[in-house]
Design an enzyme around this catalytic site. Structure first.
Site, PDB file in Angstrom:
ATOM      1  N   PHE A 171      30.145  38.795  42.661  1.00 13.28           N
ATOM      2  CA  PHE A 171      30.281  38.992  44.114  1.00 13.28           C
ATOM      3  C   PHE A 171      31.646  39.525  44.510  1.00 13.28           C
ATOM      4  CE2 PHE A 171      32.491  34.895  43.989  1.00 13.28           C
ATOM      5  CZ  PHE A 171      33.471  35.072  44.953  1.00 13.28           C
ATOM      6  N   LYS A 195      21.929  45.405  38.833  1.00  9.99           N
ATOM      7  CA  LYS A 195      21.676  44.221  39.669  1.00  9.99           C
ATOM      8  C   LYS A 195      22.993  43.805  40.318  1.00  9.99           C
ATOM      9  CE  LYS A 195      21.747  39.760  39.251  1.00  9.99           C
ATOM     10  NZ  LYS A 195      22.145  39.374  40.617  1.00  9.99           N
ATOM     11  N   GLU A 198      23.657  38.905  44.286  1.00 11.64           N
ATOM     12  CA  GLU A 198      22.742  38.581  45.397  1.00 11.64           C
ATOM     13  C   GLU A 198      23.523  38.150  46.630  1.00 11.64           C
ATOM     14  OE1 GLU A 198      23.213  37.024  42.589  1.00 11.64           O
ATOM     15  OE2 GLU A 198      23.119  34.848  42.789  1.00 11.64           O
ATOM     16  N   ARG A 199      24.860  37.954  46.459  1.00 15.42           N
ATOM     17  CA  ARG A 199      25.656  37.511  47.600  1.00 15.42           C
ATOM     18  C   ARG A 199      26.229  38.665  48.409  1.00 15.42           C
ATOM     19  NH1 ARG A 199      29.014  32.400  45.353  1.00 15.42           N
ATOM     20  NH2 ARG A 199      28.978  33.241  43.253  1.00 15.42           N
ATOM     21  N   SER A 248      31.169  34.801  35.845  1.00 11.52           N
ATOM     22  CA  SER A 248      31.717  33.527  35.365  1.00 11.52           C
ATOM     23  C   SER A 248      31.397  33.297  33.886  1.00 11.52           C
ATOM     24  CB  SER A 248      31.114  32.388  36.189  1.00 11.52           C
ATOM     25  OG  SER A 248      29.735  32.323  35.928  1.00 11.52           O
ATOM     26  N   CYS A 303      39.491  38.317  39.607  1.00 16.61           N
ATOM     27  CA  CYS A 303      39.592  37.818  38.230  1.00 16.61           C
ATOM     28  C   CYS A 303      41.009  37.995  37.713  1.00 16.61           C
ATOM     29  CB  CYS A 303      38.633  38.551  37.330  1.00 16.61           C
ATOM     30  SG  CYS A 303      38.989  40.294  37.259  1.00 16.61           S
ATOM     31  N   GLU A 403      39.178  27.323  36.562  1.00 20.60           N
ATOM     32  CA  GLU A 403      39.433  28.489  37.401  1.00 20.60           C
ATOM     33  C   GLU A 403      39.097  28.097  38.841  1.00 20.60           C
ATOM     34  OE1 GLU A 403      36.656  31.819  36.986  1.00 20.60           O
ATOM     35  OE2 GLU A 403      38.263  33.218  37.485  1.00 20.60           O
TER      36      GLU A 403
END
Ligand code: NAD
Length: 522
Positions: A171, A195, A198-199, A248, A303, A403
């Site tokens: 995301f 893909k 979805e957020r 993640s 990240c 994290e």
């Protein structure tokens, strides 16, 4: 063949406020160059993180729809691989131009769905655009090698596309990370399934609209939606030859293992805990500005965010000044002028971040700057966490081990450079690290001995430009870091090598008798 969603429309106007959308439209999927509404039964609600107003619903696509997207990419592959590299390069030039023309529109979609400030969202787009620009060098990047290996004999190599490849995105960079994949995967002759998270799939939907305009043929890039079920479908689809994943460790290690077990190539960039070692001889002002920007920019949801300070010697005395500078940052809706950081992605994420701050308090650390409970006046319902600084942290604390992925800077104290190096090397993540010093010798010792993939010397977020590669290390990249994103390694990831050894003798010098010993060329 249906109307596109508001965010993926060709409209020259697009939302640039956090106002409630009167009639949110469902996000369609993208197959054969058309936006199609899903017949899904399950939808995932997507809320503006600054207001928690509904923006769109993202379908958990049905298996039939997912298979149709893969079939479409499979069908498009033979013609696309046989399109000349120069023709693919021309499409990439057009794609690059269109991304630039639609820069603001892409950034606005990111601010609305992801929450980062508009200026930061423009950087998200630019970092991706630069990968597309670098991919325009495909004719150079795809050149093989040739050598006369013996008299009358030569070996030459080719880089050929793999077939259908897939990208599964996180995301936090809704444009950059799809663009780490789309340009290199396609310019090398593959077709793909993307893909998005979805957020926040809006930027990816705009990108494929632009890809169609640029001239990508039907089926070369299809976009599918959903969460785990969609990922599992991709992981088990025999047609998919390679998977690019960013996200993640929990998802990425699973995807790496299951994808690899199914015989696919997988590149997977994972989580991080990026440390900066601060030396007393550094330029203090430069360090403070750099670290405040890199720790709290994008609300710490990068990240490569600098989330951990290792204060060497007396530099720990500088923390109140760091806190003063962090306090001055404006936390607000991303479309608001002057906003330095926006909300975090979801109420769950806010809760997780706040509970990590509380755990630090309980474990004996000092909350030097506490961003909990902050709300900008205009947006009381957003997922707000203001800049937070935790000092006197030790490596056994939960806030150090995990994290945090929020606007939280944890600070540890050590006595020497060697102690700093030892501490950083003990951390299981190895994405990036930085050192602040004016000494070339100190920087060189750090560079040589540190176990991290991307090192900044007085540079807080040392993400390499796309003519290099994104080189995480340790648990920040799956598979020991063999398959890195973009640059020449990115081209290698998306291509299969083929070598040809040929002999053309001008006379009848070819041996008359079968030789059964291992062929050697001296
Ligand atoms: P995430 O892992 O939750 O989601 C990433 C993708 O995986 C999404 O598309 C999601 O649908 C899918 N997914 C999530 N859980 C899954 C599961 N259990 N099974 C199958 N699929 C699953 O990551 P995120 O929260 O979107 O992104 C933040 C994370 O990404 C942070 O850890 C950050 O460090 C990392 N990240 C790493 C890099 C890098 O280059 N190293 C870059 C950006 C983000």
């Amino acid at each position: 063949t249906q109307p596109m969603s508001a965010l993926a429309s060709t409209a020259t106007t697009f939302p640039t406020t956090h106002e409630k959308i009167a009639q949110p439209e469902d996000t369609p999927y993208f197959i054969d160059n058309a936006f199609v509404p899903s017949k899904a039964e399950k939808f995932i609600d997507l809320y503006d993180p600054a207001t928690n107003n509904l923006v769109t619903r993202v379908p958990q696509m049905t298996n039939d729809e997912l298979q149709a997207a893969i079939d479409s990419a499979q069908k498009a592959f033979p013609a696309w691989r046989n399109t000349s590299v120069l023709a693919r390069q021309q499409i990439m030039f057009k794609f690059v131009g269109l991304i630039r023309e639609n820069w603001d529109r892409l950034a606005a979609s990111i601010t609305l769905e992801q929450g980062k400030t508009f200026a930061d969202a423009k950087g998200d787009v630019l970092r991706g655009l630069q990968v597309a620009e670098a991919a325009c060098a495909a004719p150079e990047l795809l050149k093989g090698e040739i050598l006369e290996v013996a008299k009358d004999m030569e070996t030459r190599s080719y880089k050929e596309p793999l077939g259908v490849v897939a990208a599964i995105c996180p995301f936090n960079f809704p444009a950059m990370i799809p663009l780490w994949c789309i340009p290199i995967a396609t310019v090398t002759g593959n077709t793909m399934i993307l893909k998005p998270s979805e957020r926040d799939p809006g930027a990816a939907m705009i990108l494929v609209e632009l890809a169609k305009k640029a001239g990508f043929p039907d089926g070369v890039i299809n976009v599918v939606h959903g969460a785990h079920d969609t990922v599992n479908f991709i992981l088990d689809a025999p047609e998919v030859k390679a998977i690019s994943f960013v996200g993640s460790n929990k998802a990425g290690e699973y995807i790496y293992n299951r994808g690899s077990a199914n015989g696919k190539r997988v590149q997977a960039n994972l989580g991080a805990k990026n440390h900066a070692a601060v030396l007393p001889d550094c330029n203090k002002n430069q360090f403070i500005n750099a670290v405040v920007g890199a720790a709290f920019g994008a609300a710490g949801q990068r990240c490569m965010a600098l989330s951990t300070l290792v204060m060497v010697g007396e530099t720990k005395e500088w923390l109140p000044e760091v806190a003063e500078s962090a306090k001055r940052l404006s936390v607000n809706g991303g479309f608001e002028p002057g906003a330095d950081l926006g909300p975090v992605i979801s109420p769950q994420s806010k809760e997780r971040i706040e509970s990590l701050i509380a755990s630090a308090e309980k474990e004996g650390a000092t909350i030097l700057l506490d961003g909990r409970g902050f709300k900008p006046e205009k947006y009381p319902n957003g997922n707000w966490v203001a800049p937070t600084i935790i000092s006197n942290v030790t490596p056994d604390m939960q806030c150090y081990k995990e994290e945090i992925f929020g606007p939280v800077l944890v600070c540890l104290n050590v006595d020497t450079l060697d102690d700093a190096i030892e501490l950083i090397n003990k951390n299981e993540y190895g994405n990036g690290t930085a050192i602040f010093t004016k000494s070339g010798a100190t920087a060189e010792t750090f560079r040589k001995n540190i176990e991290a993939g991307q090192i900044g010397i007085n540079v807080p977020i040392p993400v390499p430009l796309p003519m290099f590669s994104f080189t995480g290390n340790k648990r920040s990249i799956a598979g020991g870091g063999a398959n890195t994103f973009y640059g020449r390694p990115g081209v290698n990831f998306y291509t299969q090598q083929k070598t040809v050894t040929a002999m053309w003798a001008s006379s009848d010098a070819i041996s008359k008798k079968a030789d059964v010993a291992m062929p050697t060329h001296n």
